[in-house]
Design an enzyme around this catalytic site. Structure first.
Site, short mmCIF file in Angstrom:
data_model
loop_
_atom_site.label_atom_id
_atom_site.label_comp_id
_atom_site.label_asym_id
_atom_site.label_seq_id
_atom_site.Cartn_x
_atom_site.Cartn_y
_atom_site.Cartn_z
CB SER A 40 -3.71 2.56 43.94
OG SER A 40 -3.77 1.19 43.60
CE1 TYR A 140 0.36 2.35 40.33
CE2 TYR A 140 -1.36 0.80 39.68
CZ TYR A 140 -0.84 1.72 40.58
OH TYR A 140 -1.53 2.00 41.73
CB THR A 283 -6.10 7.16 40.15
OG1 THR A 283 -5.11 6.25 39.63
CG2 THR A 283 -6.10 8.43 39.29
N GLY A 284 -7.05 5.78 42.70
CA GLY A 284 -7.25 4.54 43.45
C GLY A 284 -8.55 3.88 43.06
#
Length: 330
Positions: A40, A140, A283-284
């Protein structure tokens, strides 16, 4: 975890460290040149391009996306602005369950080469009622950025990955960052991702078709490129002041996350305050990969990290929390 790497930069200097192996077959250790799936963090690149287009007066963040992408969302849906997509206040319906069991690593592996079109992804949220009135709460949702990537393509006439390359990757010299499209592989030196199977064995899950993520999380990069990107973004190299400010502007105070906690997503960035220090970044996560890029707004402290968990559970957030705690110590 099978591997981890961390790059810390700022006013006190810089440091880079690794642990674990990039490839369990050869035993090769992680190296600074190794790339990984950034999940992400892709959203920050997409948001930057959308805000560049806004700065060029090619769109207004206050315009309903239905006017810019006609026919994609049901006519009965209320107007959803581009800004509400950017800051996750759209209120779009939930997607149905995926065509596999997300709790079964074997089932995930069997479906890792499935292909999706962005229109198919959007169609998954066109059934059922809106979760809330757009702009009143925050949740989200990756689908917001699938719509934004489609918007980039509609306005530019080019694939959104080509637009990111033209506007960000090539100007900044981010040679190790890419938008893979339908290619399930990672080319060049990279860290492999692994998944713990039901029998306890580890399956190399590095090859994975990313079309189910697309504009919300398909990109590949490495720590040096991500540090360069965040530095350029925060320094105003990519956006004029008004549009950059949107990336640091949370929704009004009365808008809270659906669980009642304070809103924490602006237009492309998320924020957290630890030990009295506020960090901004993203973050991802993808199967076998977890990463983040964060900094204080004045860039006195910056960090990029990636680690390779073998299962998805609460430990990923715990690892990120521990790194954040170390980063924000006096």
């Amino acid at each position: 975890m099978t591997a981890a790497q961390l790059r810390v930069s700022g006013s006190a200097g810089q440091w880079y460290g690794t642990e674990g192996v990039a490839d369990r077959v050869t035993g090769r250790g992680v190296q600074e040149r190794d790339t990984f799936r950034i999940g992400s963090i892709t959203k920050v690149f997409v948001a930057t391009v959308v805000l560049q287009l806004a700065a060029e007066r090619r769109l207004s963040p206050e315009l309903p996306v239905q006017r810019l992408l006609p026919g994609l969302l049901p006519a009965e849906f209320p107007p959803i602005t581009v800004l509400q997509l950017l800051n996750h206040t759209s209120g779009l319906p939930d997607e149905p369950d995926p065509p596999y069991d997300p709790s079964s690593p074997e089932d995930i592996a069997r479906h890792r080469y499935d292909r999706w079109t962005p229109e198919q992804l959007v169609a998954r949220v066109t059934h059922g009622p809106m979760k809330f009135t757009p702009g009143t709460e925050q949740e989200y949702r990756g689908i917001n950025y699938v719509l934004l990537a489609l918007l980039i393509e509609r306005l530019t006439g080019c694939r959104y990955g080509e637009v990111i390359a033209h506007r960000i990757l090539r100007p900044l010299g981010l040679r190790h960052t890419s938008v893979p499209g339908n290619d399930p592989r990672i080319h060049g030196p990279h860290v492999h991702g692994y998944m713990r199977m039901t029998d306890g064995s580890l399956l190399d899950i590095t090859e994975f078709q990313q079309s189910a993520a697309w504009g919300e999380g398909e990109m590949i990069s490495h720590t040096g490129d991500l540090d360069r990107f965040l530095t350029a973004l925060f320094s105003g190299e990519l956006l004029p002041p008004h549009e950059l400010e949107r990336m640091f502007t949370l929704p009004p105070e009365e808008v809270r996350m659906v669980d009642g906690s304070p809103a924490r997503y602006a237009a492309g960035l998320q924020t957290v305050t630890m030990n009295g220090i506020t960090l901004w970044g993203k973050t991802g996560e993808q199967y076998g990969y977890c990463s983040a890029v964060v900094a204080t707004r004045d860039q006195q402290r910056r960090a990029v990290f990636s680690f390779n968990p073998t299962r998805r559970d609460a430990t990923q957030a715990q690892v990120s929390q521990r790194i954040g705690e170390a980063l924000t110590k006096a």
